[in-house]
Enzyme design. Structure first.
Site, PDB file in Angstrom:
ATOM      1  N   ALA A  28       0.801  -1.220   0.000  1.00  0.00           N
ATOM      2  CA  ALA A  28       0.000   0.000   0.000  1.00  0.00           C
ATOM      3  C   ALA A  28       0.832   1.266   0.000  1.00  0.00           C
ATOM      4  O   ALA A  28       0.363   2.317  -0.427  1.00  0.00           O
ATOM      5  CB  ALA A  28      -0.926  -0.006   1.210  1.00  0.00           C
ATOM      6  N   ASP A  45      -2.087 -10.328  -3.028  1.00  0.00           N
ATOM      7  CA  ASP A  45      -1.044 -10.407  -2.007  1.00  0.00           C
ATOM      8  C   ASP A  45      -1.477 -11.190  -0.771  1.00  0.00           C
ATOM      9  O   ASP A  45      -0.645 -11.848  -0.132  1.00  0.00           O
ATOM     10  CB  ASP A  45      -0.527  -9.019  -1.620  1.00  0.00           C
ATOM     11  CG  ASP A  45      -1.624  -8.032  -1.234  1.00  0.00           C
ATOM     12  OD1 ASP A  45      -2.797  -8.431  -1.128  1.00  0.00           O
ATOM     13  OD2 ASP A  45      -1.287  -6.843  -1.043  1.00  0.00           O
ATOM     14  N   THR A  46      -2.775 -11.180  -0.442  1.00  0.00           N
ATOM     15  CA  THR A  46      -3.230 -11.965   0.703  1.00  0.00           C
ATOM     16  C   THR A  46      -3.149 -13.457   0.411  1.00  0.00           C
ATOM     17  O   THR A  46      -2.823 -14.250   1.297  1.00  0.00           O
ATOM     18  CB  THR A  46      -4.662 -11.588   1.101  1.00  0.00           C
ATOM     19  OG1 THR A  46      -4.759 -10.180   1.264  1.00  0.00           O
ATOM     20  CG2 THR A  46      -5.058 -12.264   2.399  1.00  0.00           C
ATOM     21  N   THR A  60      -1.797  -2.443   6.001  1.00  0.00           N
ATOM     22  CA  THR A  60      -2.789  -1.398   5.767  1.00  0.00           C
ATOM     23  C   THR A  60      -4.200  -1.952   5.965  1.00  0.00           C
ATOM     24  O   THR A  60      -5.062  -1.307   6.553  1.00  0.00           O
ATOM     25  CB  THR A  60      -2.631  -0.837   4.347  1.00  0.00           C
ATOM     26  OG1 THR A  60      -1.332  -0.267   4.234  1.00  0.00           O
ATOM     27  CG2 THR A  60      -3.667   0.219   4.055  1.00  0.00           C
TER      28      THR A  60
END
Length: 474
Positions: A13, A240-241, A262
């Site tokens: 982020a 990304d998770t 974030t």
């Protein structure tokens, strides 16, 4: 075996990193070779991705990596979900990709609900209702930028878009596509009925590629520029998770993961989607994971509030570090202040200090004074969300959660880890920090046949990186 290296490009982020992952057959070492800022730019009244600069920075990072690594086998890119770029029939990018923190979807969810009630949408997709979801961004395009959508030939999510410019190949990676709310949770393919009912162009959605498959090989001009020959670009968990969960050394199926940065992503790894009245009521999402898994989770507005607090405090009062904020929060006189981080006032940049103060006053908590009390209000609000989400998750999953594996940059904040253990009543195991990059690398190692499966990758990650345990106070 000789050391082999793969390149993980992780766009977060606030920054992007190009990271060399060096594997010797038993352990992984990370070498961050290049870091660059990643912030949205305000253009024509919209928050947009600074796409071309980011692409330039990725190329620069790849060139640096080519001079640092030996036996570089592949490249993988991950970033957050929902955002996309549009290409015309000549494969030109149409405008700047819009950032999810832009307010263009205001009022759009109601318009979509009129066509397709959310209960029906959830039954088919299993995705929680959030205004940032691709489905609402695209419908906003249909309403506000119809000419652009009419001239669109291809939709590429942001990792897909970067990979297209690297390889010339167009695909939609599964884990990032699943965040769109346009993938059918059962078939795990595009839900063409939803797309048609909303009047969105069917042809713009691409062939779905899964983690471990090859997007393509570096284009000749790119290969010459960065000094990497015959290098494949691998589809990792490009959300990304998804990569972070892959890089989390979970003890077992009853361990929850908490990827904190974030955003905070708190959930369980499952083999099949969980779509019930209870999961709908609690607004849980079923996103695609690596290895044909499902990430049953809730998206929680995370350390964004603390990040914005630091930015605003430093700009309007005096310079503070994250460490200063933690110290002030620990020393705060009034420790009971608590916000709701899901409130719309905490979702967009600006006015974070006034937002926290006014929230506390409006909810009869009194007025927080000074940095410490304002910060502790944000921390308490965040861990209170964690506690409630764990309770709801146990109810939805029908089993007790034994512990929480926290990963990501947020675990460097020991106060957050301590408060999470105290609030949830669960043992917290914190580490590794670079879970997204490690999950990205693990998929590349699997694709290149250096490891046999994801569980082997997790064991390697566990023994390669320190983890710290935070015990709950009974």
């Amino acid at each position: 075996m000789d050391i082999v290296s793969c390149i993980a490009v992780d766009l977060g982020a606030s920054s992007g990193r190009v990271i060399l992952s060096n594997f010797d057959g038993s352990s992984i070492k990370l070498d961050e070779v290049y870091r660059f800022p990643n912030e949205p730019v305000r253009v024509g009244g919209r928050y947009c991705w600074d796409f071309f600069r980011l692409y330039y920075e990725i190329l620069r990072g790849l060139k640096i990596a080519s001079n640092h690594g030996e036996n570089i086998t592949s490249i993988g890119i991950d970033t957050w979900g929902v955002d996309y770029g549009l290409l015309d029939r000549d494969n030109n990018l149409i405008g700047a990709p819009i950032h999810y923190r832009d307010d263009r979807t205001e009022g759009i969810m109601d318009k979509v609900d009129e066509i397709l009630p959310f209960g029906e949408l959830y039954k088919r997709t299993g995705i929680q209702k959030m205004p940032i979801n691709t489905i609402y961004q695209l419908y906003s395009d249909k309403v506000v930028r119809s000419v652009i959508l009419e001239n669109t030939d291809t939709l590429l999510f942001m990792p897909d878009l970067f990979n297209y410019y690297l390889t010339g190949e167009k695909h939609n990676e599964y884990t990032i596509s699943s965040t769109s709310q346009l993938i059918n949770a059962s078939s795990r393919c595009w839900d063409r009925e939803i797309i048609s009912e909303l009047g969105l162009p069917n042809h713009i959605f691409q062939h779905i590629i899964h983690p471990g498959e090859i997007y393509g090989y570096l284009r000749g001009d790119v290969s010459d520029e960065v000094g990497l020959k015959d290098i494949p670009v691998i589809a990792v968990g490009s959300h990304d998770t998804a990569s972070a969960v892959c890089g989390t050394p979970l003890k077992d199926k009853r361990s929850a993961y908490l990827s904190c940065g974030t955003w905070s992503l708190l959930g369980l790894e499952r083999d099949e989607p969980v779509i019930t009245e209870k999961s709908l009521q609690y607004n849980f999402t079923n996103e695609g994971g690596v290895g044909d898994t499902i990430r049953l989770l809730k998206n929680i507005n995370g350390l964004w509030v603390i990040q914005q607090l630091r930015k605003e405090w430093s700009a309007t009062r005096y310079e503070v570090s994250f460490g200063d904020i933690v110290t002030a929060a620990r020393q705060a006189h009034g420790k009971a202040f608590c916000i709701d981080p899901a409130s719309s006032r905490f979702m967009t940049p600006g006015n974070m200090i006034d937002g926290i103060v006014s929230f506390c006053k409006e909810h009869d908590q009194g007025q927080p004074e000074g940095l410490g009390e304002i910060a502790i209000a944000a921390y308490n609000g965040l861990v209170d969300k964690y506690k409630n989400t764990i309770f709801e998750l146990e109810e939805v999953a029908g089993e007790e959660i034994k512990g929480i594996n926290m990963v990501g940059g947020g675990i460097q904040d020991e106060l957050l880890c301590e408060l999470t253990a105290m609030s949830t009543g669960k043992e917290v195991i914190a580490g590794p920090i670079e879970a997204s990059a490690l999950g990205n690398a693990a998929i590349q190692l699997l694709a290149n046949s250096y490891i046999d499966n994801i569980e082997e990758g997790r064991k390697i990650i566990s023994r390669s990186f320190e983890q710290k345990t935070y015990e709950t106070i009974k």
